[in-house]
Scaffold this motif. Structure first.
Motif, PDB file in Angstrom:
ATOM      1  N   PHE A 181      90.455  24.865  24.777  1.00 30.43           N
ATOM      2  CA  PHE A 181      89.504  24.377  25.777  1.00 30.43           C
ATOM      3  C   PHE A 181      88.199  23.938  25.103  1.00 30.43           C
ATOM      4  CE2 PHE A 181      86.828  24.183  29.488  1.00 30.43           C
ATOM      5  CZ  PHE A 181      87.686  23.674  30.446  1.00 30.43           C
ATOM      6  N   LEU A 182      87.797  24.636  24.047  1.00 29.70           N
ATOM      7  CA  LEU A 182      86.591  24.240  23.305  1.00 29.70           C
ATOM      8  C   LEU A 182      86.761  22.842  22.714  1.00 29.70           C
ATOM      9  CD1 LEU A 182      83.791  25.050  22.169  1.00 29.70           C
ATOM     10  CD2 LEU A 182      84.988  26.034  20.190  1.00 29.70           C
ATOM     11  N   HIS A 183      87.953  22.552  22.248  1.00 35.49           N
ATOM     12  CA  HIS A 183      88.252  21.230  21.711  1.00 35.49           C
ATOM     13  C   HIS A 183      88.044  20.159  22.794  1.00 35.49           C
ATOM     14  CE1 HIS A 183      90.012  18.703  18.642  1.00 35.49           C
ATOM     15  NE2 HIS A 183      90.841  18.176  19.527  1.00 35.49           N
ATOM     16  N   PHE A 184      88.457  20.479  24.007  1.00 34.94           N
ATOM     17  CA  PHE A 184      88.256  19.584  25.153  1.00 34.94           C
ATOM     18  C   PHE A 184      86.759  19.384  25.419  1.00 34.94           C
ATOM     19  CE2 PHE A 184      87.609  19.733  29.878  1.00 34.94           C
ATOM     20  CZ  PHE A 184      88.107  18.476  30.222  1.00 34.94           C
ATOM     21  N   VAL A 185      86.004  20.492  25.393  1.00 37.25           N
ATOM     22  CA  VAL A 185      84.558  20.406  25.654  1.00 37.25           C
ATOM     23  C   VAL A 185      83.890  19.553  24.576  1.00 37.25           C
ATOM     24  CG1 VAL A 185      82.404  21.738  25.803  1.00 37.25           C
ATOM     25  CG2 VAL A 185      84.516  22.659  26.804  1.00 37.25           C
ATOM     26  N   GLU A 186      84.212  19.852  23.323  1.00 34.81           N
ATOM     27  CA  GLU A 186      83.554  19.145  22.214  1.00 34.81           C
ATOM     28  C   GLU A 186      84.008  17.697  22.101  1.00 34.81           C
ATOM     29  OE1 GLU A 186      82.612  22.996  19.348  1.00 34.81           O
ATOM     30  OE2 GLU A 186      84.381  21.766  18.897  1.00 34.81           O
ATOM     31  N   GLY A 187      85.169  17.415  22.666  1.00 40.36           N
ATOM     32  CA  GLY A 187      85.659  16.048  22.663  1.00 40.36           C
ATOM     33  C   GLY A 187      85.152  15.242  23.855  1.00 40.36           C
ATOM     34  N   GLY A 188      84.146  15.761  24.540  1.00 37.44           N
ATOM     35  CA  GLY A 188      83.555  15.011  25.651  1.00 37.44           C
ATOM     36  C   GLY A 188      84.291  15.189  26.960  1.00 37.44           C
ATOM     37  N   GLY A 189      85.037  16.274  27.081  1.00 35.35           N
ATOM     38  CA  GLY A 189      85.833  16.493  28.285  1.00 35.35           C
ATOM     39  C   GLY A 189      85.040  16.460  29.575  1.00 35.35           C
ATOM     40  N   TYR A 190      83.801  16.930  29.518  1.00 38.07           N
ATOM     41  CA  TYR A 190      82.979  16.970  30.734  1.00 38.07           C
ATOM     42  C   TYR A 190      82.209  15.662  30.956  1.00 38.07           C
ATOM     43  CZ  TYR A 190      83.863  21.986  31.419  1.00 38.07           C
ATOM     44  OH  TYR A 190      84.450  23.212  31.667  1.00 38.07           O
ATOM     45  N   GLN A 191      82.369  14.703  30.011  1.00 32.56           N
ATOM     46  CA  GLN A 191      81.692  13.403  30.193  1.00 32.56           C
ATOM     47  C   GLN A 191      82.662  12.260  30.513  1.00 32.56           C
ATOM     48  OE1 GLN A 191      80.409  14.954  26.783  1.00 32.56           O
ATOM     49  NE2 GLN A 191      79.357  16.166  28.341  1.00 32.56           N
ATOM     50  N   ARG A 192      83.939  12.492  30.313  1.00 31.13           N
ATOM     51  CA  ARG A 192      84.911  11.402  30.494  1.00 31.13           C
ATOM     52  C   ARG A 192      85.292  11.296  31.965  1.00 31.13           C
ATOM     53  NH1 ARG A 192      87.619  10.241  25.440  1.00 31.13           N
ATOM     54  NH2 ARG A 192      89.077   8.992  26.654  1.00 31.13           N
ATOM     55  N   ARG A 193      84.671  10.344  32.643  1.00 37.18           N
ATOM     56  CA  ARG A 193      84.837  10.181  34.088  1.00 37.18           C
ATOM     57  C   ARG A 193      86.305  10.054  34.492  1.00 37.18           C
ATOM     58  NH1 ARG A 193      85.797  10.336  38.376  1.00 37.18           N
ATOM     59  NH2 ARG A 193      84.862   9.506  40.294  1.00 37.18           N
ATOM     60  N   GLU A 194      87.104   9.373  33.641  1.00 35.61           N
ATOM     61  CA  GLU A 194      88.486   9.060  34.006  1.00 35.61           C
ATOM     62  C   GLU A 194      89.375  10.308  34.110  1.00 35.61           C
ATOM     63  OE1 GLU A 194      86.953   8.323  31.214  1.00 35.61           O
ATOM     64  OE2 GLU A 194      88.253   8.310  29.453  1.00 35.61           O
ATOM     65  N   TRP A 195      88.901  11.427  33.589  1.00 33.28           N
ATOM     66  CA  TRP A 195      89.724  12.633  33.646  1.00 33.28           C
ATOM     67  C   TRP A 195      89.441  13.477  34.888  1.00 33.28           C
ATOM     68  CZ3 TRP A 195      88.614  13.887  27.798  1.00 33.28           C
ATOM     69  CH2 TRP A 195      89.430  13.062  27.015  1.00 33.28           C
ATOM     70  N   TRP A 196      88.447  13.071  35.673  1.00 30.93           N
ATOM     71  CA  TRP A 196      88.037  13.882  36.823  1.00 30.93           C
ATOM     72  C   TRP A 196      88.308  13.141  38.124  1.00 30.93           C
ATOM     73  CZ3 TRP A 196      85.419  18.696  36.067  1.00 30.93           C
ATOM     74  CH2 TRP A 196      85.209  19.013  34.713  1.00 30.93           C
ATOM     75  N   THR A 197      88.769  13.874  39.124  1.00 22.21           N
ATOM     76  CA  THR A 197      88.877  13.269  40.456  1.00 22.21           C
ATOM     77  C   THR A 197      87.460  13.046  40.995  1.00 22.21           C
ATOM     78  OG1 THR A 197      88.858  15.424  41.568  1.00 22.21           O
ATOM     79  CG2 THR A 197      91.031  14.524  40.947  1.00 22.21           C
ATOM     80  N   ASP A 198      87.336  12.222  42.029  1.00 20.68           N
ATOM     81  CA  ASP A 198      86.012  11.946  42.612  1.00 20.68           C
ATOM     82  C   ASP A 198      85.338  13.237  43.061  1.00 20.68           C
ATOM     83  OD1 ASP A 198      86.542   9.305  42.195  1.00 20.68           O
ATOM     84  OD2 ASP A 198      86.988   8.834  44.303  1.00 20.68           O
ATOM     85  N   GLU A 199      86.097  14.078  43.738  1.00 21.69           N
ATOM     86  CA  GLU A 199      85.532  15.318  44.268  1.00 21.69           C
ATOM     87  C   GLU A 199      85.087  16.250  43.129  1.00 21.69           C
ATOM     88  OE1 GLU A 199      88.412  17.674  46.324  1.00 21.69           O
ATOM     89  OE2 GLU A 199      86.910  18.786  47.487  1.00 21.69           O
ATOM     90  N   ALA A 200      85.911  16.329  42.101  1.00 19.29           N
ATOM     91  CA  ALA A 200      85.594  17.199  40.962  1.00 19.29           C
ATOM     92  C   ALA A 200      84.374  16.677  40.208  1.00 19.29           C
ATOM     93  CB  ALA A 200      86.804  17.282  40.026  1.00 19.29           C
TER      94      ALA A 200
END
Ligand SMILES: [Fe+2]
Length: 434
Positions: free
Chosen positions: A224-243
């Motif tokens: 999960f840290l790899h996801f965070v450091e790889g911009g997981g929380y900035q990549r709009r395309e990975w999140w639904t609108d509500e999320a």
């Protein structure tokens, strides 16, 4: 809290075993609050949670209602508090304003009810035992709720006396990205008709499940840290609108109890993030975004239960992933013993026939599924336990956590919460179509 579904031909219960179950549950409840000062017990730590002392009074009131009144046929010892401790009538956010019993009085209420229950049970037995079992499980479930509060309160140096160190994983540390293939075909889902179960676990029914893949273990902190450091929380395309809206509104950038400098809050204090343990205290939204980032999705509830219980050699559904025997310390991280998740893969003896590990204990696992009744669902004995929560507002979690009692955590037990919630000891594993 839930009423049991009554079995049609219930055997006479083992009264001594039930009284012992009540005693063991109470011993843990008291040990759990022992290190907490009165001020911290009576304070509201989070609008998501009750004051800890409310939970104590509520445990007493629930036992007073179900065992003194409904089982014993006597008036409640403290009927005037029934309203204050009615979980459905008083949402958690409002409980801090209620005239609930303070520490000494709550302890007295707990003890007085238990004395009366023991007298009644000694005199007349426990009947089919289902109401006693309900009360034991209810107290156990509140222990987990209270540990959520203790985490949110960040009680420094909280160190309960039952704490033991969890085992280490043997061999190469899993990441959570190792796949297990599960064959397609029907399996029996839900709790069997006999014994104790909550209404939403019944009836057992056959479900035809297309072949799928599922993670051998939950996703670990390292992954999960790899996801965070790889911009997981900035990549709009990975999140639904509500999320995405939720994440932006609350400025969410990592799991609830992580810090920005590589530590996490665990029971009692901050510790370096352990890369080998399952990630915990993530919302459904975060779990869903992580899965999308990996070209995967969360498992449906049906897939989760099949991976946990279906024996491909016999076609039968197992009571537990490893077989028929109840959980032990070698099979699953339950019963609060380690005060946190153990490293992924640390319980090979608890593996399911599919090869999945850690299905019970460690972390609750978010599933893709909304909370709904099974075909033929019947509310029992009132709608406020499950039925009023059915619908798209809640997602199902499965498998119990390190803080769940081994008496409560079965592969058919269904937990539910809103997709943005993170106070639960919840992680996840990923899945995909075969
Ligand atoms: Fe409750």
């Amino acid at each position: 809290m839930p009423p049991p579904t009554t079995a049609s031909t219930a055997p006479t219960a083992d009264t001594d075993a039930l009284l012992d179950g009540l005693d063991v549950a109470r011993e843990r409840t008291l040990a759990l609050v022992e290190p907490v000062c009165a001020e911290d017990l009576e304070r509201v730590h989070s609008t998501l949670m009750s004051p800890l002392v409310w939970d104590l009074g509520h445990i007493a009131a629930f036992e007073d209602l179900w065992l003194v009144h409904r089982f014993g046929g006597e008036p409640m010892l403290r009927g005037e508090y029934a309203q204050v401790y009615d979980a459905f009538e008083t949402p958690r956010a409002e409980r801090g304003d209620l005239p609930y019993l303070r520490c000494a009085e709550a302890h007295t209420y707990l003890a007085d009810v238990r004395t009366r229950v023991r007298e009644l049970t000694d005199a007349r037995g426990a009947g089919d035992g289902l109401l006693h079992e309900l009360v034991i499980r209810h107290e156990r479930q509140h222990q987990e709720t209270m540990l959520q509060t203790i985490m949110l309160a960040r009680l420094r140096d909280y160190d309960p006396r039952w704490r033991v160190e969890p085992p280490q994983a043997a061999g190469a540390a899993p990441t959570g990205l190792e796949w297990i293939d599960v064959q397609g075909g029907p399996f029996d889902m839900g709790a069997p008709a006999e014994g104790f179960a909550y209404d939403n676990e019944r009836p057992r029914h056959a479900v035809d499940v297309p072949a799928f893949r599922i993670g051998r273990t939950p996703i670990t902190n390292a992954t999960f840290l790899h996801f965070v450091e790889g911009g997981g929380y900035q990549r709009r395309e990975w999140w639904t609108d509500e999320a995405w809206h939720w994440k932006e509104q609350y400025d969410i950038t990592h799991p609830l109890h992580w810090t920005d400098d590589g530590r996490e809050w665990r029971i009692g204090g901050y510790e370096p993030l352990d890369p080998t343990r399952p990630v915990v205290h993530v919302s459904w939204f975060e779990a869903d975004a992580f899965a999308r980032a990996h070209g995967a999705r969360l498992p449906t509830e049906v897939e989760w239960e099949k991976a946990a219980t279906w024996d491909q050699d016999t076609g039968a559904t197992r009571p537990y992933p490893w077989g028929s025997e109840p959980p032990t310390r070698e099979r699953a991280n339950l019963d609060q013993s380690g005060c946190g998740p153990a490293p992924a893969g640390a319980y090979p003896a608890g593996a399911a026939p599919s090869g999945c590990q850690g299905m019970l204990g460690d972390v609750w696992e978010w599933t893709y599924s909304d909370f709904r009744g099974y075909p033929g669902f019947r509310a029992h004995p009132y709608r406020e336990y499950s039925e009023v929560f059915f619908g798209a507002d809640y997602r199902v979690l499965r498998g119990g956590s390190w803080a769940t009692s081994g008496r409560v955590a079965t592969p058919t037990f269904r937990n539910w919460d809103h997709p943005q919630r993170r106070q639960i000891f919840a992680g996840f594993r990923i899945a995909s179509d075969a």
